[in-house]
Design an enzyme around this catalytic site. Structure first.
Site, PDB file in Angstrom:
ATOM      1  N   ILE A  11       0.759  -1.020   0.009  1.00 16.51           N
ATOM      2  CA  ILE A  11      -0.125   0.319   0.171  1.00 16.51           C
ATOM      3  C   ILE A  11       0.880   1.137   0.156  1.00 16.51           C
ATOM      4  O   ILE A  11       0.580   1.708   0.579  1.00 16.51           O
ATOM      5  CB  ILE A  11      -1.355   0.161   0.935  1.00 16.51           C
ATOM      6  CG1 ILE A  11      -1.772  -1.703   0.970  1.00 16.51           C
ATOM      7  CG2 ILE A  11      -1.725   1.468   0.823  1.00 16.51           C
ATOM      8  CD1 ILE A  11      -2.620  -1.081   2.509  1.00 16.51           C
ATOM      9  N   PRO A  12       1.472   2.120  -1.521  1.00 13.92           N
ATOM     10  CA  PRO A  12       2.317   2.715  -1.423  1.00 13.92           C
ATOM     11  C   PRO A  12       1.258   3.921  -0.962  1.00 13.92           C
ATOM     12  O   PRO A  12       0.476   3.748  -1.581  1.00 13.92           O
ATOM     13  CB  PRO A  12       3.073   2.288  -2.353  1.00 13.92           C
ATOM     14  CG  PRO A  12       2.290   1.710  -2.872  1.00 13.92           C
ATOM     15  CD  PRO A  12       1.834   1.096  -1.892  1.00 13.92           C
ATOM     16  N   HIS A  13       1.668   5.137  -0.013  1.00 14.58           N
ATOM     17  CA  HIS A  13       0.934   6.315  -0.592  1.00 14.58           C
ATOM     18  C   HIS A  13       1.295   7.186   0.355  1.00 14.58           C
ATOM     19  O   HIS A  13       2.941   7.306   0.177  1.00 14.58           O
ATOM     20  CB  HIS A  13      -0.084   5.822   0.938  1.00 14.58           C
ATOM     21  CG  HIS A  13       1.147   5.271   2.036  1.00 14.58           C
ATOM     22  ND1 HIS A  13       1.495   4.093   2.982  1.00 14.58           N
ATOM     23  CD2 HIS A  13       0.896   6.087   2.945  1.00 14.58           C
ATOM     24  CE1 HIS A  13       1.808   4.403   3.858  1.00 14.58           C
ATOM     25  NE2 HIS A  13       1.890   4.942   3.619  1.00 14.58           N
ATOM     26  N   SER A  14       1.148   8.347  -0.216  1.00 10.96           N
ATOM     27  CA  SER A  14       1.688   9.736   0.092  1.00 10.96           C
ATOM     28  C   SER A  14       0.454  10.948  -0.657  1.00 10.96           C
ATOM     29  O   SER A  14      -0.382  10.478  -0.598  1.00 10.96           O
ATOM     30  CB  SER A  14       2.681  10.279  -1.088  1.00 10.96           C
ATOM     31  OG  SER A  14       3.134  11.519  -0.745  1.00 10.96           O
TER      32      SER A  14
ATOM     33  N   TYR B  93      -7.708  10.983   3.821  1.00 13.88           N
ATOM     34  CA  TYR B  93      -6.346   9.843   3.441  1.00 13.88           C
ATOM     35  C   TYR B  93      -6.325   8.915   4.942  1.00 13.88           C
ATOM     36  O   TYR B  93      -6.109   7.556   4.460  1.00 13.88           O
ATOM     37  CB  TYR B  93      -5.422  11.288   3.521  1.00 13.88           C
ATOM     38  CG  TYR B  93      -3.825  10.380   3.386  1.00 13.88           C
ATOM     39  CD1 TYR B  93      -2.918  10.107   2.165  1.00 13.88           C
ATOM     40  CD2 TYR B  93      -2.862  10.429   4.668  1.00 13.88           C
ATOM     41  CE1 TYR B  93      -2.213   9.232   2.436  1.00 13.88           C
ATOM     42  CE2 TYR B  93      -1.860   9.963   4.317  1.00 13.88           C
ATOM     43  CZ  TYR B  93      -1.088   8.891   3.286  1.00 13.88           C
ATOM     44  OH  TYR B  93      -0.089   8.934   3.259  1.00 13.88           O
TER      45      TYR B  93
END
Length: 151
Positions: A65-68, A113
């Site tokens: 779960i890459p996130h930014s 988010y």
């Protein structure tokens, strides 16, 4: 808030062409960029890679779960990619990743988010659900599985 608010068929790919972590992230970012969700894809890539430096978002069980959050993101959105072969993602369990959920959000969307990240993480604890996503034959089936699991 439901995850399906942030997911669309245009942002879901049943078979990623990428074979490594960087290319997989770029492939998902390209979908966001093509969809008009980013004002600067390169800047968003930098922010995702900065987050990866903190620790891999490969959480185990074949999931990443890459996130930014970044100023270049217009709204909270999730791109989904699947790889039947698996991608080396430096996952916590050392195994290849088969499902990648890239969460992109504007800087000011902190609460939303974090809720999306937490909700997705909770859903992905269940192996049966992961199996359903891996076995889905269509993009619509993937989205329907997520929607059903949320209810």
């Amino acid at each position: 808030m439901e995850l399906c608010e942030f997911i669309s068929p245009q942002l879901t790919k049943l078979e990623l062409s990428s074979t490594n972590k960087l290319d997989a992230i770029k492939e998902l970012i390209d979908m966001l960029n093509t969809g008009g969700y980013l004002s600067d894809a390169d800047e968003f890539l930098k922010s995702v890679l900065e987050r990866e430096k903190v620790g891999s978002t490969g959480i185990g069980k074949g999931i990443a779960i890459p996130h930014s959050r970044a100023v270049t993101v217009k709204e909270v959105v999730i791109a989904i990619g699947r790889s039947s072969a698996g991608i080396e993602f430096e996952a916590l369990d050392g195994r290849p990743v088969h499902l990648i959920f890239l969460i992109a959000a504007p800087i000011e969307s902190g609460g939303l988010y974090l809720k999306a990240l937490a909700r997705l993480s909770r859903l992905l604890r269940y192996q049966e659900f992961i199996n359903e996503l891996m076995e889905a034959k269509t993009v619509e089936e993937v989205i329907n599985n997520i929607s059903s699991e949320e209810k």
